[in-house]
Design a protein around this motif. Structure first.
Motif, PDB file in Angstrom:
ATOM      1  N   GLU A 782       0.829  -1.208   0.000  1.00 45.41           N
ATOM      2  CA  GLU A 782       0.000   0.000   0.000  1.00 45.41           C
ATOM      3  C   GLU A 782       0.863   1.257   0.000  1.00 45.41           C
ATOM      4  OE1 GLU A 782      -4.044  -1.537   2.263  1.00 45.41           O
ATOM      5  OE2 GLU A 782      -2.396  -0.704   3.461  1.00 45.41           O
ATOM      6  N   ARG A 783       1.925   1.228   0.771  1.00 44.64           N
ATOM      7  CA  ARG A 783       2.804   2.400   0.814  1.00 44.64           C
ATOM      8  C   ARG A 783       3.435   2.652  -0.553  1.00 44.64           C
ATOM      9  NH1 ARG A 783       8.535   3.044   3.928  1.00 44.64           N
ATOM     10  NH2 ARG A 783       8.800   5.294   3.564  1.00 44.64           N
ATOM     11  N   GLY A 786       1.113   4.095  -3.076  1.00 44.25           N
ATOM     12  CA  GLY A 786       0.639   5.442  -2.789  1.00 44.25           C
ATOM     13  C   GLY A 786      -0.647   5.483  -1.992  1.00 44.25           C
ATOM     14  N   LEU A 788      -1.886   5.827   1.273  1.00 44.25           N
ATOM     15  CA  LEU A 788      -1.289   6.210   2.551  1.00 44.25           C
ATOM     16  C   LEU A 788      -2.322   6.543   3.624  1.00 44.25           C
ATOM     17  CD1 LEU A 788       1.585   8.482   1.155  1.00 44.25           C
ATOM     18  CD2 LEU A 788       1.689   6.080   1.806  1.00 44.25           C
ATOM     19  N   GLN A 789      -3.608   6.465   3.283  1.00 41.98           N
ATOM     20  CA  GLN A 789      -4.641   6.805   4.253  1.00 41.98           C
ATOM     21  C   GLN A 789      -4.612   5.834   5.426  1.00 41.98           C
ATOM     22  OE1 GLN A 789      -8.549   6.891   2.607  1.00 41.98           O
ATOM     23  NE2 GLN A 789      -9.467   7.897   4.385  1.00 41.98           N
ATOM     24  N   MET A 791      -2.297   4.871   7.177  1.00 50.68           N
ATOM     25  CA  MET A 791      -1.150   3.960   7.178  1.00 50.68           C
ATOM     26  C   MET A 791      -0.465   3.942   8.546  1.00 50.68           C
ATOM     27  SD  MET A 791       0.790   1.814   5.575  1.00 50.68           S
ATOM     28  CE  MET A 791       0.238   2.031   3.890  1.00 50.68           C
ATOM     29  N   PHE A 823       8.426   5.092   7.697  1.00 52.20           N
ATOM     30  CA  PHE A 823       7.190   5.809   7.366  1.00 52.20           C
ATOM     31  C   PHE A 823       7.062   7.078   8.222  1.00 52.20           C
ATOM     32  CE2 PHE A 823       2.751   6.735   8.320  1.00 52.20           C
ATOM     33  CZ  PHE A 823       2.213   6.875   7.052  1.00 52.20           C
ATOM     34  N   GLU A 826       9.372   9.752   6.942  1.00 49.00           N
ATOM     35  CA  GLU A 826       8.899  10.283   5.664  1.00 49.00           C
ATOM     36  C   GLU A 826       7.740  11.266   5.856  1.00 49.00           C
ATOM     37  OE1 GLU A 826       8.154   8.092   1.502  1.00 49.00           O
ATOM     38  OE2 GLU A 826       6.682   7.547   3.041  1.00 49.00           O
ATOM     39  N   HIS A 827       6.965  11.070   6.932  1.00 51.00           N
ATOM     40  CA  HIS A 827       5.792  11.913   7.149  1.00 51.00           C
ATOM     41  C   HIS A 827       5.972  12.882   8.308  1.00 51.00           C
ATOM     42  CE1 HIS A 827       4.197   8.844   4.486  1.00 51.00           C
ATOM     43  NE2 HIS A 827       3.274   9.721   4.163  1.00 51.00           N
TER      44      HIS A 827
END
Length: 999
Positions: A782-783, A786, A788-789, A791, A823, A826-827
């Motif tokens: 999924e990552r 794209g 990402l909801q 996640m 992750f 990255e966010h």
């Protein structure tokens, strides 16, 4: 003078007086009277024995309205009181106030003659409509339709109509005594809890009565529920299988695999569909490690019995179960043994410390025998035990209680030898649930002469069981509905308390134990289904597993028993019971090493299974040492079977993969596959396993397309040769999805893994290690695609489940820690990312050593965290170390090396070393095209990086061409809105985060 009947508009007040045992009837009566417009108050009545009965009845008369007594033989045992006292009260104060009293009768046995004054109406053995008519008639109320419709709820169901689903609740103990306040507190805790948190754990020492209390709650409050399901939880395996058995009872289309059934059950209970009023009882749940996720959520209730205080750390309400108070003790003794006086009952209770299990046995003996109470107490106090109590390890049970049990068993040995033979046989199983009926599957020829009656003499079998049940030595384990038939003798199971089990075992002679254990071993071997790879057979293996060690199966020289032991090890591996498997395998090795040389086929099978379990548990080095030593022996021995050599070689190849020696592992794995094809053919299970492992080896070396071709072929063959829902087939599905992701085919990977995830939950259940692996791969798919909801929430939840199943330091958990850290970085959650990446790097270095490729690759992740924190010089040092270290071990073209090179080029660029960065970026792009292909997302990221380096050197024309090519290819392969495409369009420097994959 005739009594005037009330009109339909009249409302009167009634007090329903009942013994706690008959609460379902009292609540139903109240429900029906209220529906006819009457006012009702429920009054549970159990006056202390020291209060005169006339006084207690006089207190009832203080209440306004009419008194409706719910009568049965149980009602007249309250106290208990002598028959004469009841008769005197009925003829006196009740007769004098006859207009205030009415009664219903719930038994087909004769009541006391004096109850005629109450004019009891008989409700025994009739349907709900007739019972309601008789009730209304007795109370002189109109028998027409109800004046109002009350909602279905607690107490609304007619007591003779059982819940829609009723599973394995122990038979009701008709001698259950007291505990009314405790039962009411338990109900309050459950009913007052908010939805999803109605869980109570009954806590107490062995023999204190937790199971009896839970069973009585199920019976007493049965009208409050539509589903009541009992789950024996002595072992995790039997617990899971039993919970899954609820699925077909709920009418859920769940198939036969336990994992699928558990998922369906949990979802149905959460929704409250088809039933919202449910009660699950987990009995004997002491080992809570990794099992809390079995607890369902939803509108129902969960009751646990346990000795483990750690339940409080899970946010679960604890309810302590104490011993009886003295009044409960004496009441129980006097009901069970009516010949003894209150003073004698008090003396016995004091001697036995008011412990329910001890009182049950004492009451059974005093009730069934004619032994004088003084003689019984003398024997208890004199310690007729032959030193049993001095052996200790009885969980705090008083010496007097142990003596009492000893008296019973020794006297039964004289009067009922068959009963003691059956009891001693049960002591060669593990305590708890014992599938004793398996003995009747054995031919008489397989039994010693003294025990042939077990298989051939059904009346003796029945008498022996009945005797032991009557003396409360054990209880029958019910697998019937409330109104269903009993199981046949071959399906008979009993439940034996661990204290009773221990006492019986110590009172059994060594010769008898030896004989009985041999019988139990034969029973286990005969019950072995012979295919532990089939998840549909796991319930039987879970049932057999606890009895291996007590029966002496681990030291048996019987070939059939040894094969059963190996099959149970295979079951542990396949079902994910790794911790149990590691312990069991070590026990087996300890015993078998004294029986067999290392190259014996049994030892080879054991080594294979032990190595598999050790690797799955994360103990890579011990597995390697075990397999290496074995293979060396086999290679030097003469006359070794080719299949055994192939299997040992395959195990060593697996060890090398886990230890990071990927090239050596690939070479050896090719040899294994060639041998399997030659010895077994292309479609054999072992050949397909060798082929799958070849795919793993290729993947670890970065040869993703080759791995995919191998994995896809293996998947297709497994679907044909096994079945689409076989656990091994599902493993191939994960492999194909992982290959597709690593090949850059993100949408294809996601589509395949989404399907595989659903199948894993259905077949193996949400908490199986393989299911968690599939969910982890789904998160990565999924990552990369794209999606990402939510996640972050999903990865946090998955990490919690991984930790519960594996522990925090298991390699699967650590791998997820790292991916979650990547992750988070990255966010923008840099602090969290820093903690997670640091934890992952430290754990992998400890687990694998500093030179392992994964430990080296982790330096690149650490560098990304440092770079995000602005510590660019330190980050570059990490990038260069990872790049150099992996280049030396894996070669320049390995994708992991290329990823480290991409990060190192960025670090050089940020440090102002533009020429060096451009040179490294150009070389990385060239090697990525060769290794991964021109349209692979990583290759396109290398193009974007090169364009940035070129632009920094003011080579704008080439930079523009390279960048434009990358954008076009990103758009074509991933779409215009994919995060990679958007980042490239905005000229965000690409990076590569290392996803640790062990194999």
């Amino acid at each position: 003078m005739a009594t005037q009947r009330p009109s339909a508009g009249d409302s009167r007040h009634f007090v329903v007086v009942f013994a706690g045992f008959h609460r379902p009837w009292a609540t139903w009566i109240a429900h029906r009277l209220e529906s006819h417009g009457q006012s009702v108050h429920l009054h549970r009545w159990d006056p202390p024995r020291e209060v005169p009965l006339e006084t207690a009845i006089g207190d009832l008369l203080l209440a306004p309205g009419r008194l409706l007594l719910v009568l049965s033989d149980w009602f007249f045992q309250l106290g208990p009181r002598r028959e004469g006292e009841w008769s005197e009260a009925l003829r006196g104060i009740v007769a004098a106030n006859a207009d205030r009293f009415a009664a219903v009768n719930l038994t087909n046995r004769a009541l006391l003659p004096a109850t005629v004054v109450l004019k009891p109406v008989d409700l025994w053995g009739i349907g709900a409509q007739e019972a309601e008519r008789r009730l209304l008639t007795r109370l002189e109320l109109p028998t027409g339709p109800a004046r109002r419709t009350l909602p279905a709820g607690p107490g609304s169901r007619y007591p003779n109509d059982p819940p829609a689903v009723w599973g394995e609740v122990p038979r009701r103990n008709v001698r259950f005594t007291g505990r009314d306040d405790l039962l009411n507190r338990l109900q309050e805790h459950l009913t007052d809890a908010t939805q999803g948190t109605a869980v109570v754990a009954l806590l107490g020492m062995s023999g204190i009565g937790k199971t009896q209390l839970a069973a009585e709650y199920a019976h007493r409050f049965s009208s409050d529920y539509d589903v009541i399901w009992w789950v024996n939880s002595d072992t995790r395996g039997t617990q899971r299988e039993r919970l899954g058995e609820l699925a077909p009872e709920l009418g859920l289309p769940s198939g036969s695999e336990p994992g699928e059934r558990i998922r369906a059950v949990q979802e149905a209970l959460r929704r409250g569909d088809p039933y919202a009023r449910w009660l699950l009882i987990f009995d004997g749940w002491d080992d809570i490690e990794g099992g809390v996720d079995l607890l369902p959520e939803g509108p129902g209730h969960v009751l646990i019995t346990s000795r483990n205080r750690s339940w409080s750390e899970c946010g679960i309400t604890l309810l302590e179960v104490p011993g009886f108070d003295r009044g409960e003790s004496t009441s129980y003794l006097m009901r069970r043994a009516p010949r003894i006086t209150a003073e004698q009952a008090d003396e016995v209770a004091a001697e036995l410390g008011d412990i329910p299990l001890a009182l049950v046995q004492a009451a059974a003996w005093l009730g069934e025998s004619d032994m004088d109470v003084a003689e019984y107490l003398r024997m208890v106090r004199d310690g007729e035990l032959s030193g049993l109590a001095d052996q200790g390890d009885f969980d705090g049970v008083p010496r007097s209680s142990l003596t009492s049990w000893s008296i019973l068993i020794n006297r039964l040995r004289e009067a009922q030898p068959h009963a003691v033979e059956l009891l001693s046989l049960c002591a060669s199983f593990a305590p708890g649930r014992i599938p004793i009926g398996l003995v009747r599957h054995l031919p008489a020829a397989d039994l010693p002469e003294s025990l042939t009656w077990l298989a051939t003499d059904l009346p003796s079998w029945t008498r022996a069981l009945d005797t032991l049940v009557n003396y409360s030595v054990f209880t029958r384990d019910s697998r019937t509905t409330v109104t269903g038939d009993d199981p046949g003798p071959e399906q008979e199971s009993v439940h034996m308390h661990r204290i009773v089990h221990d006492i019986v075992g110590r009172l059994t002679s060594a010769e008898e134990r030896k004989l009985h254990r041999r019988v139990v071993r034969r029973m286990l071997a005969a019950a072995d289904p012979g295919n532990p790879q089939d998840s549909r057979l796991w319930p039987r293996y879970a049932e057999l597993l606890p009895h291996l060690e007590p029966s002496g199966a681990l030291v048996s020289s019987d070939a059939r028993v040894q094969e059963t032991v190996l099959n149970l090890l295979r079951y542990c591996h396949r079902s994910g019971e790794f911790r149990v498997g590691v312990e069991l395998a070590e026990q087996v090795r300890e015993h078998w090493s004294e029986m067999f040389p290392p190259e014996h086929p049994r030892m080879l099978d054991l080594a294979n299974q032990q190595g598999n379990i050790l690797r799955s548990y994360g103990h890579f080095r011990p597995a390697y040492e075990l397999d290496r030593e074995l293979l060396e022996r086999l290679r030097t021995a003469s006359g070794v079977d080719g299949t055994a050599l192939m299997t040992a070689t395959s195990c060593l190849a697996a060890d090398l993969r886990y230890l990071g020696q990927y090239s050596e592992a690939l070479q050896i794995q090719r040899e294994v596959l060639e041998s399997a094809l030659e010895l077994l053919g292309p479609d054999d299970y072992a050949t397909l396993l060798a082929q799958h492992n070849l795919g793993v080896s290729l993947r670890l070396l970065g040869r993703y397309a080759e791995a995919y071709d191998i994995d896809l072929e293996t998947l297709r063959k497994r679907e044909t040769q096994l079945r689409a829902r076989h656990a091994a087939t599902l493993v191939s599905g994960i492999a194909c999805a992982r290959d597709l992701r690593l090949m850059g085919r993100y949408r294809d990977a996601l589509a395949r893994q989404e399907l595989g995830m659903r199948l894993h939950i259905q077949v193996l259940g949400p908490q199986h290690p393989q299911t968690l692996r599939a969910r982890h791969n789904l998160a990565l798919c999924e990552r990369r695609a794209g999606v990402l909801q939510n996640m972050g929430e999903m990865m946090a939840s998955l990490l919690e489940q991984m930790e519960q199943v594996h522990g925090r330091k298991h390699y699967a958990t650590v791998g997820l820690v790292v991916d979650y850290g990547n992750f988070a970085r990255e966010h923008g959650d840099l602090d969290h990312a820093k903690d997670l990446i640091a934890e992952g790097e430290s754990a992998f270095r400890e687990l694998l050593g500093p030179a392992h490729p994964i430990s080296t690759g982790m330096l690149s992740n650490t560098g990304l965290v440092l770079q995000a924190a602005g510590e660019r010089a330190e980050a570059l040092t990490m990038f260069e170390a990872a790049y150099a270290g992996l280049s030396a071990t894996l070669g320049e073209d390995h994708p992991w090396v290329l990823g480290c090179a991409l990060n190192a080029a960025a670090g050089r660029n940020f440090a102002g070393r533009l020429d060096s960065a451009q040179e490294l970026s150009r070389g990385t792009l060239r090697r990525a095209r060769r290794a991964l292909g021109e349209d692979h997302p990583f290759t396109l990221s290398c193009e974007v990086a090169l364009a940035m380096d070129l632009r920094g050197l003011r080579e704008h024309e080439e930079a523009g061409k390279v960048e434009e090519d990358a954008l076009q290819r990103f758009t074509r392969t991933l779409g215009a809105q994919h995060p990679h495409t958007v980042s490239a369009r905005h000229r965000v420097r690409p990076y590569w985060d290392f996803e640790p994959y062990i194999g």
